[in-house]
Design a protein around this motif. Structure first.
Motif, PDB file in Angstrom:
ATOM      1  N   LEU A 217      53.367  27.357  81.033  1.00 21.37           N
ATOM      2  CA  LEU A 217      54.581  28.121  81.021  1.00 21.37           C
ATOM      3  C   LEU A 217      55.675  28.021  82.047  1.00 21.37           C
ATOM      4  CD1 LEU A 217      54.263  30.417  78.718  1.00 21.37           C
ATOM      5  CD2 LEU A 217      54.272  31.878  81.387  1.00 21.37           C
ATOM      6  N   MET A 218      57.233  27.900  80.428  1.00 15.65           N
ATOM      7  CA  MET A 218      58.339  27.548  81.031  1.00 15.65           C
ATOM      8  C   MET A 218      58.839  28.031  80.550  1.00 15.65           C
ATOM      9  SD  MET A 218      58.526  23.390  82.105  1.00 15.65           S
ATOM     10  CE  MET A 218      57.298  22.909  80.760  1.00 15.65           C
ATOM     11  N   PRO A 219      60.433  29.039  81.122  1.00 19.50           N
ATOM     12  CA  PRO A 219      61.469  29.439  80.532  1.00 19.50           C
ATOM     13  C   PRO A 219      61.532  28.573  79.182  1.00 19.50           C
ATOM     14  CG  PRO A 219      61.576  30.139  82.329  1.00 19.50           C
ATOM     15  CD  PRO A 219      61.231  28.857  82.494  1.00 19.50           C
TER      16      PRO A 219
ATOM     17  N   ASP B 182      40.580  24.017  93.188  1.00 20.35           N
ATOM     18  CA  ASP B 182      41.264  23.581  91.860  1.00 20.35           C
ATOM     19  C   ASP B 182      42.433  24.394  93.104  1.00 20.35           C
ATOM     20  OD1 ASP B 182      43.394  22.438  90.445  1.00 20.35           O
ATOM     21  OD2 ASP B 182      43.031  23.881  88.886  1.00 20.35           O
ATOM     22  N   THR B 183      43.728  24.180  92.418  1.00 18.20           N
ATOM     23  CA  THR B 183      45.559  24.818  93.345  1.00 18.20           C
ATOM     24  C   THR B 183      46.059  25.351  92.115  1.00 18.20           C
ATOM     25  OG1 THR B 183      46.803  22.871  92.999  1.00 18.20           O
ATOM     26  CG2 THR B 183      45.380  23.686  95.162  1.00 18.20           C
ATOM     27  N   ALA B 184      46.977  26.550  92.063  1.00 20.80           N
ATOM     28  CA  ALA B 184      48.036  26.796  90.728  1.00 20.80           C
ATOM     29  C   ALA B 184      49.497  25.761  91.800  1.00 20.80           C
ATOM     30  CB  ALA B 184      48.030  27.708  90.697  1.00 20.80           C
ATOM     31  N   SER B 185      50.544  26.196  90.787  1.00 24.91           N
ATOM     32  CA  SER B 185      51.974  26.346  90.903  1.00 24.91           C
ATOM     33  C   SER B 185      52.954  26.896  90.134  1.00 24.91           C
ATOM     34  CB  SER B 185      52.232  24.852  90.507  1.00 24.91           C
ATOM     35  OG  SER B 185      51.517  23.983  91.215  1.00 24.91           O
ATOM     36  N   ILE B 186      53.743  27.203  90.856  1.00 24.99           N
ATOM     37  CA  ILE B 186      55.338  27.620  90.264  1.00 24.99           C
ATOM     38  C   ILE B 186      55.892  27.572  91.283  1.00 24.99           C
ATOM     39  CG2 ILE B 186      56.066  29.913  89.962  1.00 24.99           C
ATOM     40  CD1 ILE B 186      53.862  31.761  90.630  1.00 24.99           C
ATOM     41  N   PHE B 187      56.789  26.475  90.226  1.00 27.37           N
ATOM     42  CA  PHE B 187      57.760  26.160  90.909  1.00 27.37           C
ATOM     43  C   PHE B 187      59.205  25.957  90.416  1.00 27.37           C
ATOM     44  CE2 PHE B 187      56.295  21.978  88.899  1.00 27.37           C
ATOM     45  CZ  PHE B 187      57.350  21.993  88.419  1.00 27.37           C
ATOM     46  N   VAL B 188      60.245  25.659  91.340  1.00 27.53           N
ATOM     47  CA  VAL B 188      61.879  26.229  90.548  1.00 27.53           C
ATOM     48  C   VAL B 188      62.896  24.791  90.648  1.00 27.53           C
ATOM     49  CG1 VAL B 188      63.813  27.072  90.724  1.00 27.53           C
ATOM     50  CG2 VAL B 188      61.959  28.479  91.347  1.00 27.53           C
ATOM     51  N   ILE B 189      63.339  24.535  89.575  1.00 25.80           N
ATOM     52  CA  ILE B 189      64.241  22.907  89.462  1.00 25.80           C
ATOM     53  C   ILE B 189      65.638  23.564  89.835  1.00 25.80           C
ATOM     54  CG2 ILE B 189      65.224  20.870  89.459  1.00 25.80           C
ATOM     55  CD1 ILE B 189      61.999  20.742  88.971  1.00 25.80           C
TER      56      ILE B 189
ATOM     57  N   ILE C  28      45.996  31.870  86.483  1.00 27.94           N
ATOM     58  CA  ILE C  28      47.080  32.331  87.001  1.00 27.94           C
ATOM     59  C   ILE C  28      47.991  33.385  86.797  1.00 27.94           C
ATOM     60  CG2 ILE C  28      48.480  30.626  86.303  1.00 27.94           C
ATOM     61  CD1 ILE C  28      50.074  31.751  89.689  1.00 27.94           C
ATOM     62  N   GLN C  29      47.904  34.839  86.367  1.00 22.92           N
ATOM     63  CA  GLN C  29      48.410  35.481  86.217  1.00 22.92           C
ATOM     64  C   GLN C  29      49.908  36.109  86.520  1.00 22.92           C
ATOM     65  OE1 GLN C  29      45.816  39.307  85.160  1.00 22.92           O
ATOM     66  NE2 GLN C  29      47.073  40.241  85.484  1.00 22.92           N
TER      67      GLN C  29
ATOM     68  N   ASP D  49      73.977  24.752  88.122  1.00 25.17           N
ATOM     69  CA  ASP D  49      73.848  25.714  86.900  1.00 25.17           C
ATOM     70  C   ASP D  49      73.139  25.493  85.536  1.00 25.17           C
ATOM     71  OD1 ASP D  49      74.224  22.951  86.147  1.00 25.17           O
ATOM     72  OD2 ASP D  49      75.960  22.293  85.610  1.00 25.17           O
ATOM     73  N   THR D  50      72.083  24.861  86.168  1.00 28.74           N
ATOM     74  CA  THR D  50      70.848  25.421  85.203  1.00 28.74           C
ATOM     75  C   THR D  50      69.795  25.101  86.459  1.00 28.74           C
ATOM     76  OG1 THR D  50      70.714  22.723  85.141  1.00 28.74           O
ATOM     77  CG2 THR D  50      71.932  23.743  82.986  1.00 28.74           C
ATOM     78  N   ALA D  51      68.583  26.295  85.460  1.00 29.64           N
ATOM     79  CA  ALA D  51      67.688  26.561  86.957  1.00 29.64           C
ATOM     80  C   ALA D  51      66.422  26.071  85.575  1.00 29.64           C
ATOM     81  CB  ALA D  51      67.174  27.796  86.770  1.00 29.64           C
ATOM     82  N   MET D  52      65.037  25.383  86.052  1.00 29.50           N
ATOM     83  CA  MET D  52      64.005  25.104  85.335  1.00 29.50           C
ATOM     84  C   MET D  52      62.779  25.647  85.671  1.00 29.50           C
ATOM     85  SD  MET D  52      60.955  23.348  84.942  1.00 29.50           S
ATOM     86  CE  MET D  52      60.906  21.782  86.007  1.00 29.50           C
ATOM     87  N   ILE D  53      62.118  26.574  85.716  1.00 27.77           N
ATOM     88  CA  ILE D  53      60.498  27.758  86.317  1.00 27.77           C
ATOM     89  C   ILE D  53      59.549  26.817  85.633  1.00 27.77           C
ATOM     90  CG2 ILE D  53      60.070  29.499  86.784  1.00 27.77           C
ATOM     91  CD1 ILE D  53      62.357  30.849  86.851  1.00 27.77           C
ATOM     92  N   ALA D  54      58.382  26.120  86.524  1.00 30.07           N
ATOM     93  CA  ALA D  54      57.528  26.082  85.932  1.00 30.07           C
ATOM     94  C   ALA D  54      56.560  26.588  86.161  1.00 30.07           C
ATOM     95  CB  ALA D  54      57.086  24.566  85.707  1.00 30.07           C
ATOM     96  N   ILE D  55      55.192  27.371  85.356  1.00 27.01           N
ATOM     97  CA  ILE D  55      54.005  27.874  86.058  1.00 27.01           C
ATOM     98  C   ILE D  55      52.667  27.343  85.355  1.00 27.01           C
ATOM     99  CG2 ILE D  55      52.638  30.151  85.973  1.00 27.01           C
ATOM    100  CD1 ILE D  55      55.689  31.129  85.260  1.00 27.01           C
TER     101      ILE D  55
END
Length: 166
Positions: A112-114, A149-156, A27-28, A7-13
C-alpha cells in the motif's frame, strides 16, 4: 533534522519481504502521522474507502485494481479492528497481479502506498508533496508473519536537489 527540507515523500507498507515474497502473512495499519509537523498524511486513518468493486483506501494505491481486472485475491482490505476511528487497513500477502515493463506479473506481496494520481507510475514510485522536515513516521500496526517472514513500512523523503533520505 535533514540538511534540506524535503519537497516530496513516499511511504510504502509491505506485508512481506519484497526480496523474497511469501503468501500467508499480513500487516494491519491505522493512524499514520509524521512527528514534528501538523501537516497530515491524506487519509492516514484509513476511514475513507473508494466504492469501486475491489475498494481500497482513498488516496492510497494497492494491487487491488490490477487484481480485480486480471483475477486473483485483493491484498488491501478494510477492517473494523481499528486502533482509533472505525476502520484500519489490513494488507495481506496473497497472489496478486501488478504491472511490469513487459505487461502483468504475479506477485505474492501485499503493498500500500499513498497515491495522488499526479505520479507517472512508469517513471517513479507514488509520492506526495510535503513542505516540512519530519522527525519520524508514527502510527499503529499489528503484524502476523508467515513462518519467519518480515513486513516493512518505510519512507523516502526527497529534497529539491533530488537528494533522498530514508
Amino acid at each position: 533534522g535533514l540538511p534540506d527540507t524535503p519537497d516530496t515523500a513516499m511511504i510504502a507498507i509491505m506485508s512481506t519481504n519484497p526480496a523474497n515474497p511469501a503468501t500467508g502473512g499480513w500487516i494491519q495499519v491505522d493512524s499514520l502521522w509524521f512527528e514534528g509537523t501538523d501537516d497530515p498524511i491524506a487519509n492516514s486513518s484509513f476511514e475513507v474507502w473508494s466504492q469501486v468493486a475491489c475498494g481500497e483506501p482513498s488516496g492510497w494505491m494497492s494491487a487491488n485494481l490490477f487484481t480485480c481486472l486480471f483475477g486473483g485475491d485483493t491484498s488491501a482490505m478494510l477492517t473494523t479492528d481499528a486502533h482509533s476511528g472505525q476502520y484500519a487497513v489490513r494488507i495481506e500477502s496473497v497472489e496478486t497481479y501488478i504491472p511490469d515493463d513487459d505487461g502483468m506479473i504475479t506477485s505474492n506481496m501485499g503493498f500500500l502506498m499513498p497515491y495522488t494520481g499526479q505520479t507517472d507510475l512508469s517513471e517513479s514510485l507514488p509520492s506526495f508533496p510535503v513542505s516540512f522536515n519530519p522527525t519520524s513516521l508514527t502510527g499503529y500496526y499489528k503484524f502476523f508473519p508467515h513462518q519467519n517472514d518480515t513486513a516493512s513500512i518505510f519512507v523516502i523523503l526527497t529534497d529539491s536537489h533530488g537528494e533522498e533520505y530514508r
